[in-house]
Structure formats: C-alpha cells, structure tokens
Design an enzyme around this catalytic site. Structure first.
Site, short mmCIF file in Angstrom:
data_model
loop_
_atom_site.label_atom_id
_atom_site.label_comp_id
_atom_site.label_asym_id
_atom_site.label_seq_id
_atom_site.Cartn_x
_atom_site.Cartn_y
_atom_site.Cartn_z
N ASP A 11 0.74 -1.17 0.10
CA ASP A 11 0.14 -0.17 0.06
C ASP A 11 0.97 0.95 0.04
O ASP A 11 1.95 1.35 0.36
CB ASP A 11 -0.60 0.12 1.17
CG ASP A 11 -1.99 1.49 1.21
OD1 ASP A 11 -3.11 1.33 0.44
OD2 ASP A 11 -1.72 2.19 1.72
N TYR A 15 2.58 9.90 0.47
CA TYR A 15 3.70 8.83 1.67
C TYR A 15 4.90 9.38 0.62
O TYR A 15 6.27 8.52 0.96
CB TYR A 15 3.36 7.47 0.88
CG TYR A 15 2.16 7.29 1.69
CD1 TYR A 15 1.27 7.88 2.42
CD2 TYR A 15 1.39 5.70 1.71
CE1 TYR A 15 -0.03 7.62 3.29
CE2 TYR A 15 0.36 5.59 1.29
CZ TYR A 15 -0.29 6.22 2.83
OH TYR A 15 -1.77 6.17 2.94
N LYS A 60 -3.08 5.92 -4.17
CA LYS A 60 -4.12 7.16 -3.73
C LYS A 60 -3.75 8.43 -4.57
O LYS A 60 -2.83 8.81 -5.18
CB LYS A 60 -4.50 6.82 -2.22
CG LYS A 60 -3.91 5.83 -1.45
CD LYS A 60 -3.71 5.55 -0.28
CE LYS A 60 -3.72 4.66 0.70
NZ LYS A 60 -2.84 3.91 0.26
N HIS A 76 -7.86 9.33 -1.63
CA HIS A 76 -6.96 8.86 -0.37
C HIS A 76 -8.46 9.67 0.53
O HIS A 76 -7.99 8.82 2.17
CB HIS A 76 -5.93 10.15 -0.38
CG HIS A 76 -4.89 9.50 0.45
ND1 HIS A 76 -3.55 9.54 -0.17
CD2 HIS A 76 -4.73 9.22 1.73
CE1 HIS A 76 -2.91 9.00 1.12
NE2 HIS A 76 -3.94 8.74 2.14
#
Length: 314
Positions: free
Chosen positions: A49, A54, A83, A116
């Site tokens: 994921d 990120y 996302k 997201h």
C-alpha cells in the site's frame, strides 16, 4: 506461504488480506524503504500500500523490479494499491495523476487506485495544516468519473476510496457507474467502526483497516492499541503479542489490513495471525473497550468548518 485473499467488487484480482503499508514518519530515505519492501517480499507479503503523498511510490517500484529480477516473485503475484492525492482530486486531473503514480512505480497498472481523502486541496501544499481558503468540498461525481476512466483504460484493475463516511459513500453510490471496491479507513480494537463496517458490508464495499496497531511512534498515532490492558491480557493468555491479537481481531471482522513495520522480526510476526483464533470471550472483552478515534482530518488540514463536519460524519 499462501495468505487468505478478499474478493472485491468490479476488480478481477483478489486482494491479500494483509498488506505492508509504506507511510513512514519521519520519511526514510529511498534505500531504506526499498530494502524493507524487498525483505517484506521475502517474508511473504504480496500486498503493498502506497500513495503519492507518502513519497514511497518510487522505492516501492524499485523494490518490485529488484524482487522480480531476483526471481523472488512475479509482478502478477503482487497486489499494489496507490492513492489519488487531494491536490489532484479534480475531474480533469485524476487520469494524469494516476499516470504520474504509475510512472513513479515503473508499472503499467496498479491493482487498486483509491481517492485518498474526502476533500480537495486547491493547490499543492508544502506543509499541513493549511489555510481555509486552500481547501474545498470534493466533487464526488466528477472525481469518481475520473476514477472510472482510470479503470476503463486499464490504468488500474479496481477503484475505491479512503476515509469516506457512510454519508459520503451513499452520495458516491448514487452517482457511480462502477461502485467502489474498497473503503480504507482507520480501524483497530480502540476504533472499531461498527456502523461503517455494517454499511459497507450491506453495499458490497470491502473495508481495509489502516493504523491497525494505532500508528504508535508516529506524529498522528499513540500507544492506545499496544498499551491496551484488555489486549495485553488476551495476548498473555494466548502466548501471542498484542499486535497479533489486534490484527487477528480485525481479520475476524472480515476486514483486510495494512500494517507498517520495516523491522524484520515484527514484519514476520505480523503475518503469523492465520493459524489460531480468538474465543467468544475474547471478542466480548474487546467489544467493551472504550472507543477513541486516533486520526482526524482536522489534525491534518486544520479545524476548518468543512473539515470538522467531515470528521463528525466519520
């Protein structure tokens, strides 16, 4: 080592019920993240994921390429989720944002693409929280049409959402041609999400839990799960760790989970939840734990009226 999988609505690929999260704070260097992911593949993880926000798409892509080259795994054996970041949550930007993530990952497609967050940022921002004028309500219909297009043209096998409330999911389901396969939300024994889980189950939306261990040692988490007396008591009686009890409880709710650890031992320990189960008494004790949400949108974006309303719905 084969792990259970979940079948998803309008997604031709089943998803392993346990995945490795790659959101870390402070953000590690690329080499550290890449090495941890290769190690996770060796340990047996097949679901990864990530997200544009990120900063881990590139190291994940490099780790997958390395693992494939080493013969550890085939690309088709892996389930990759990324996302759509809030700054790109505009109807015209969804497909380009997905293509940008694919470029970062070095992949032709992902297995799951999620919205997201249930808000839109009007511009790219360097830091959070943000001023009120930079944030606006999400155009659910328009953005979801962009997500559907990503699936239609083969950029992703499945589409879903993250941090959506029952109210937002109802709105989405009323306009969607392709229903969301997944809602990824915070869930653990201290924030059990019973109402949301029941709604999603009735609508055929699979729930994935993030922060299944309370995101301890991060700026947004704490030790409310790992320090929970009830979970500690059950873990001692079973000869398991508190983390394993929490993860097993989530799995027994029919929910998949994304757990983040770059520590080799804990990474492997987190996978060891499938050959034992919790008792009826264990479940009863866990059901009585006082509930407390850990992650709020207001903590991320600031306590603006729109954000506070979304938090109240969640």
């Amino acid at each position: 080592m084969e792990f259970p999988t979940a079948s998803l609505t309008d997604c031709e690929k089943a998803m392993p019920v346990i995945g490795l999260g790659t959101c870390a704070y402070p953000r590690p260097d690329t080499g550290t993240t890449k090495a941890a992911i290769v190690e996770a593949i060796r340990a047996g993880y097949r679901h990864f994921d990530t997200a544009f926000a990120y900063g881990s798409e590139k190291p994940l892509g490099e780790a997958i390429a390395e693992a494939v080259n080493l013969g550890l795994v085939r690309r088709e054996d892996l389930f990759v989720t990324t996302k759509l970041w809030a700054s790109f949550a505009h109807p015209d930007q969804v497909v380009p944002a997905c293509k940008m993530s694919l470029q970062n990952l070095g992949l032709e497609n992902v297995d799951m693409y999620l919205i997201h967050l249930p808000v839109r940022l009007k511009e790219m921002v360097e830091s959070m929280p943000v001023s009120e004028e930079k944030i606006e309500a999400l155009d659910i219909k328009g953005v979801w049409e962009g997500m559907e297009e990503c699936k239609r043209i083969g950029l992703t096998k499945g589409i879903g959402v993250s941090n959506f409330s029952c109210k937002m999911l109802q709105h989405l389901l009323s306009v969607a041609k392709i229903p969301p396969a997944i809602n990824q939300v915070e869930m653990n024994p201290i924030w059990q999400q019973e109402k949301l889980r029941e709604f999603c189950k009735a609508e055929g939306i699979h729930v994935t839990a993030f922060s299944p261990l309370g995101a301890n040692n991060t700026k947004w988490g704490d030790n409310r799960v790992m320090g929970c007396d009830v979970l500690t008591q059950i873990a001692k009686a079973k000869g398991k760790s508190v983390a394993q009890v929490s993860l097993r409880w989530i799995y027994e709710q029919g929910v998949s989970l994304v757990t983040k650890s770059f520590n080799k031992e804990r990474m492997r320990e987190n996978l060891q939840i499938f050959d034992w189960c919790l008792s009826e008494e264990d479940h009863k004790m866990i059901s009585q734990i006082p509930q407390r949400k850990g992650n709020t949108l207001a903590a991320i974006f600031g306590p603006h009226p729109l954000v506070l309303q979304l938090d109240a719905d969640l």
